[in-house]
Design an enzyme around this catalytic site. Structure first.
Site, mmCIF file in Angstrom:
data_model
loop_
_atom_site.group_PDB
_atom_site.id
_atom_site.type_symbol
_atom_site.label_atom_id
_atom_site.label_comp_id
_atom_site.label_asym_id
_atom_site.label_seq_id
_atom_site.Cartn_x
_atom_site.Cartn_y
_atom_site.Cartn_z
ATOM 1 N N SER A 79 -13.869 -12.218 5.001
ATOM 2 C CA SER A 79 -13.909 -13.389 4.602
ATOM 3 C C SER A 79 -15.109 -14.397 4.971
ATOM 4 O O SER A 79 -15.758 -13.965 5.801
ATOM 5 C CB SER A 79 -12.279 -14.260 5.118
ATOM 6 O OG SER A 79 -11.404 -13.373 4.728
HETATM 7 N N1 SAH Z 1 -9.421 -9.591 8.061
HETATM 8 C C1 SAH Z 1 -10.559 -8.674 7.161
HETATM 9 C C2 SAH Z 1 -10.916 -9.082 5.886
HETATM 10 C C3 SAH Z 1 -9.537 -8.568 4.936
HETATM 11 S S1 SAH Z 1 -9.942 -8.062 3.395
HETATM 12 C C4 SAH Z 1 -11.989 -8.856 8.004
HETATM 13 O O1 SAH Z 1 -12.188 -9.578 8.753
HETATM 14 O O2 SAH Z 1 -12.945 -7.870 7.502
HETATM 15 C C5 SAH Z 1 -8.107 -7.566 3.165
HETATM 16 C C6 SAH Z 1 -8.002 -6.292 3.621
HETATM 17 O O3 SAH Z 1 -6.380 -6.145 3.564
HETATM 18 C C7 SAH Z 1 -8.338 -5.183 2.994
HETATM 19 O O4 SAH Z 1 -9.107 -4.269 3.943
HETATM 20 C C8 SAH Z 1 -7.205 -4.335 2.315
HETATM 21 O O5 SAH Z 1 -7.443 -2.840 2.214
HETATM 22 C C9 SAH Z 1 -6.169 -4.740 3.222
HETATM 23 N N2 SAH Z 1 -4.648 -4.601 2.701
HETATM 24 C C10 SAH Z 1 -4.494 -5.000 1.513
HETATM 25 N N3 SAH Z 1 -3.003 -4.659 1.271
HETATM 26 C C11 SAH Z 1 -2.601 -4.286 2.510
HETATM 27 C C12 SAH Z 1 -1.346 -3.814 3.050
HETATM 28 N N4 SAH Z 1 -0.334 -3.928 2.188
HETATM 29 N N5 SAH Z 1 -1.193 -3.492 4.415
HETATM 30 C C13 SAH Z 1 -2.248 -3.589 5.056
HETATM 31 N N6 SAH Z 1 -3.644 -3.946 4.794
HETATM 32 C C14 SAH Z 1 -3.756 -4.294 3.445
#
Ligand code: SAH
Length: 233
Positions: A79
């Site tokens: 993000s």
């Molecule tokens: N917080 C992260 C950015 C998140 S992007 C950072 O600081 O880099 C969103 C993330 O959520 C992605 O890596 C994606 O694979 C994950 N995601 C999506 N659906 C999910 C689920 N059901 N359970 C766990 N993770 C999930």
């Protein structure tokens, strides 16, 4: 961890200082929506301390401190720093909490959370991302972060309840299992909305009597929170 090159380290530190001024400005500019003109000292100190360039791909290091999201591979993004700061701040942490994060991604947000809470449990559904984040967090010494590969909709029942929960991928509705795993008195911040559309950053507060309130904070754009069966590698 020591920087590979001290001059490079100094250049990143200077970019990080510049970013901190942008975050102060963004907080003022969005106060109408968020109700806060500035982020807490704890949030700002954590944003100033975590080396964001360590969590982006090497070729993106030069833009790590630009106030924008960055790709981290597997169709996922880290993000924008302002959103990381805002979501961290909305949890009103005092350093004693046990926090659950859904969507580890690069591990950057978990590192920021680890500096404003006691312990962070973070769940990632894409295994290679989760494993890389786990390795990076360990290498940088964020020892109070625990990474699990799994489906965030299920939460982390063995470690529940959590004092605060942050969801960094967008579900269409508030995941009720996560509300259950929130301790009374706790706060959850989560972007709610359909995939490939704008979502609404939403604050869920669970009061000591178990009553839950839901408040819209700000329009945002997140990657979707996928259901286990539709997961892509
Ligand atoms: N917080 C992260 C950015 C998140 S992007 C950072 O600081 O880099 C969103 C993330 O959520 C992605 O890596 C994606 O694979 C994950 N995601 C999506 N659906 C999910 C689920 N059901 N359970 C766990 N993770 C999930």
């Amino acid at each position: 961890m020591a920087e590979k090159d001290p001059l490079e380290g100094a250049a990143f530190a200077e970019k990080r200082r510049r970013l901190m001024r942008e975050l102060e400005q963004d907080a003022r500019d969005t106060a109408f929506w968020t109700g806060r003109k500035r982020f807490s000292d704890g949030t700002m100190a954590a944003m100033a301390a975590v080396p964001r360039h360590e969590f982006v791909r090497e070729r993106d290091e030069v833009v790590a401190y630009v106030n924008r999201p960055q790709s981290i591979g597997h169709g996922q993004t880290i993000s924008q720093p302002y959103i990381v700061a805002l979501m961290t701040d909305m949890l009103d942490l005092d350093g004693t909490e046990k926090v659950l994060e859904i969507g580890t991604g690069s591990g950057y947000q978990a590192a920021v959370l680890s500096l404003v809470s006691a312990r962070v449990h973070t769940i990632e559904i894409v295994e290679p991302l989760g494993l890389a984040a786990q390795k990076k967090l360990k290498q940088l010494g964020y020892d109070n972060v625990h990474v699990r590969i799994g489906d965030g909709y299920k939460g982390w029942p063995e470690e529940a309840p959590f004092d605060a929960i942050m969801v960094t991928a967008a579900p269409e509705e508030i995941p009720q299992e996560l509300v259950r795993q929130l301790r009374p008195g706790g706060r959850m911040i989560v972007p709610i909305g359909r995939a490939h559309d704008r979502q609404t950053l939403t604050l869920v507060v669970k009061f000591l009597d178990g009553k839950v309130t839901v408040e819209s904070v700000l329009p945002v754009a997140f990657v979707p929170m996928v259901k286990d069966k539709e997961k892509k590698e």
